[in-house]
Design a protein around this motif. Structure first.
Motif, mmCIF file in Angstrom:
data_model
loop_
_atom_site.group_PDB
_atom_site.id
_atom_site.type_symbol
_atom_site.label_atom_id
_atom_site.label_comp_id
_atom_site.label_asym_id
_atom_site.label_seq_id
_atom_site.Cartn_x
_atom_site.Cartn_y
_atom_site.Cartn_z
ATOM 1 N N UNK A 1 8.449 -22.520 3.659
ATOM 2 C CA UNK A 1 8.537 -23.343 4.874
ATOM 3 C C UNK A 1 8.327 -24.821 4.590
ATOM 4 N N UNK A 2 7.488 -25.162 3.635
ATOM 5 C CA UNK A 2 7.232 -26.572 3.356
ATOM 6 C C UNK A 2 8.309 -27.211 2.474
ATOM 7 N N UNK A 3 9.017 -26.400 1.694
ATOM 8 C CA UNK A 3 10.099 -26.900 0.829
ATOM 9 C C UNK A 3 11.275 -25.935 0.924
ATOM 10 N N UNK A 4 12.105 -26.077 1.967
ATOM 11 C CA UNK A 4 13.164 -25.101 2.226
ATOM 12 C C UNK A 4 14.203 -24.942 1.113
ATOM 13 N N UNK A 5 14.329 -25.924 0.237
ATOM 14 C CA UNK A 5 15.278 -25.812 -0.872
ATOM 15 C C UNK A 5 14.672 -25.147 -2.098
ATOM 16 N N UNK A 6 13.409 -24.730 -1.986
ATOM 17 C CA UNK A 6 12.689 -24.123 -3.105
ATOM 18 C C UNK A 6 12.069 -22.777 -2.703
ATOM 19 N N UNK A 7 12.894 -21.775 -2.405
ATOM 20 C CA UNK A 7 12.353 -20.461 -2.031
ATOM 21 C C UNK A 7 11.864 -19.684 -3.249
ATOM 22 N N UNK A 8 11.307 -18.505 -2.993
ATOM 23 C CA UNK A 8 10.977 -17.570 -4.077
ATOM 24 C C UNK A 8 12.210 -16.701 -4.308
ATOM 25 N N UNK A 9 12.559 -16.511 -5.560
ATOM 26 C CA UNK A 9 13.757 -15.748 -5.910
ATOM 27 C C UNK A 9 13.441 -14.676 -6.938
ATOM 28 N N UNK A 10 14.199 -13.593 -6.880
ATOM 29 C CA UNK A 10 14.116 -12.528 -7.873
ATOM 30 C C UNK A 10 15.288 -12.742 -8.826
ATOM 31 N N UNK B 1 12.844 -3.112 -11.851
ATOM 32 C CA UNK B 1 11.440 -3.055 -11.440
ATOM 33 C C UNK B 1 10.583 -4.111 -12.133
ATOM 34 N N UNK B 2 11.091 -4.690 -13.214
ATOM 35 C CA UNK B 2 10.343 -5.715 -13.946
ATOM 36 C C UNK B 2 10.989 -7.094 -13.827
ATOM 37 N N UNK B 3 11.938 -7.247 -12.915
ATOM 38 C CA UNK B 3 12.642 -8.520 -12.758
ATOM 39 C C UNK B 3 11.658 -9.643 -12.424
ATOM 40 N N UNK B 4 11.968 -10.819 -12.893
ATOM 41 C CA UNK B 4 11.122 -11.991 -12.735
ATOM 42 C C UNK B 4 11.204 -12.550 -11.320
ATOM 43 N N UNK B 5 10.054 -12.692 -10.676
ATOM 44 C CA UNK B 5 9.966 -13.320 -9.361
ATOM 45 C C UNK B 5 9.515 -14.755 -9.585
ATOM 46 N N UNK B 6 10.387 -15.714 -9.237
ATOM 47 C CA UNK B 6 10.088 -17.122 -9.457
ATOM 48 C C UNK B 6 9.869 -17.842 -8.144
ATOM 49 N N UNK B 7 8.842 -18.670 -8.097
ATOM 50 C CA UNK B 7 8.632 -19.576 -6.975
ATOM 51 C C UNK B 7 9.248 -20.899 -7.418
ATOM 52 N N UNK B 8 10.386 -21.250 -6.844
ATOM 53 C CA UNK B 8 11.088 -22.460 -7.292
ATOM 54 C C UNK B 8 10.282 -23.725 -7.034
ATOM 55 N N UNK B 9 9.341 -23.669 -6.109
ATOM 56 C CA UNK B 9 8.476 -24.829 -5.868
ATOM 57 C C UNK B 9 7.643 -25.133 -7.108
ATOM 58 N N UNK B 10 7.268 -24.111 -7.845
ATOM 59 C CA UNK B 10 6.458 -24.282 -9.056
ATOM 60 C C UNK B 10 7.329 -24.522 -10.289
ATOM 61 N N UNK B 11 8.639 -24.577 -10.103
ATOM 62 C CA UNK B 11 9.582 -24.770 -11.211
ATOM 63 C C UNK B 11 10.418 -26.027 -10.936
ATOM 64 N N UNK B 12 9.867 -27.221 -11.115
ATOM 65 C CA UNK B 12 10.600 -28.447 -10.751
ATOM 66 C C UNK B 12 11.918 -28.632 -11.501
ATOM 67 N N UNK B 13 12.056 -28.028 -12.678
ATOM 68 C CA UNK B 13 13.281 -28.159 -13.453
ATOM 69 C C UNK B 13 14.405 -27.269 -12.919
ATOM 70 N N UNK B 14 14.072 -26.296 -12.069
ATOM 71 C CA UNK B 14 15.068 -25.371 -11.532
ATOM 72 C C UNK B 14 15.383 -25.688 -10.083
ATOM 73 N N UNK B 15 16.644 -25.482 -9.743
ATOM 74 C CA UNK B 15 17.068 -25.630 -8.352
ATOM 75 C C UNK B 15 18.187 -24.628 -8.094
ATOM 76 N N UNK B 16 18.544 -24.515 -6.838
ATOM 77 C CA UNK B 16 19.672 -23.659 -6.488
ATOM 78 C C UNK B 16 20.931 -24.493 -6.588
ATOM 79 N N UNK B 17 21.849 -24.009 -7.410
ATOM 80 C CA UNK B 17 23.112 -24.708 -7.611
ATOM 81 C C UNK B 17 24.097 -24.374 -6.495
#
Length: 169
Positions: free
Chosen positions: A105-114, A123-139
């Motif tokens: 909600x505070x950073x709508x362009x940075x959701x959590x993604x699987x 079952x072991x897929x990586x869950x990333x919080x894009x807010x904590x990953x400044x180098x990553x964004x949604x293309x």
């Protein structure tokens, strides 16, 4: 509730049906139902080939149809479901594919993604919080038919278990 259901095809600008009532004549619940009904129809139309991604549906509602919805209701809906609603398939700036799991909600362009990695069990897929990953964004967001099927079928649709010859989730 019955009145809200009866009014859910009305629009805030008076362009709806069956009576062409404008925003002030509609119940608050009718505003919500009208918006959700339209969003659902864009994502799940009678003809699946015409389906929009959740991201595309939100963009269309906001860009072309916002006058048809009460402004506070539309703004609250967008805040709740996010720019990339859960279930949206995205490609990250590093080329990986992922599915949005939760809105930020505070950073709508940075959701959590699987993140999908064909070498990692689902079952072991990586869950990333894009807010904590400044180098990553949604293309970009993608429709399921835009995915490279051979590599991603087990992740986004049912797959055939070659050993047992049975379908599995």
């Amino acid at each position: 509730m019955a009145q809200a259901v009866a009014q859910h095809h009305e629009a805030a600008d008076g362009s709806g049906f069956p009576h062409g009532h404008a925003a002030e004549a509609l119940t608050p619940a009718a505003h919500v139902l009208a918006l959700i009904n339209r969003y659902d129809r864009l994502c799940n139309p009678h003809h699946p080939a015409k389906a929009l991604t959740p991201h595309e549906a939100l963009a269309l509602l906001f860009a072309r149809h916002k006058a048809q919805f009460e402004a506070r209701t539309l703004a609250a809906f967008i805040r709740m479901v996010g720019v990339y609603p859960p279930g949206t398939i995205v490609q990250l700036s590093d080329g990986r594919y992922a599915t949005v799991q939760a809105v930020n909600a505070s950073r709508p362009l940075k959701p959590r993604v699987l993140v999908h990695d064909p070498t990692v069990p689902r079952s072991e897929a990586l869950l990333l919080d894009l807010q904590a990953q400044p180098q990553l964004s949604i293309q970009r967001s993608l429709r399921p038919d835009q995915l490279p099927r051979a590599r991603y079928c087990y992740f986004f649709e049912r797959a055939l278990d070659a050993q047992a010859g049975e379908e599995r989730p």
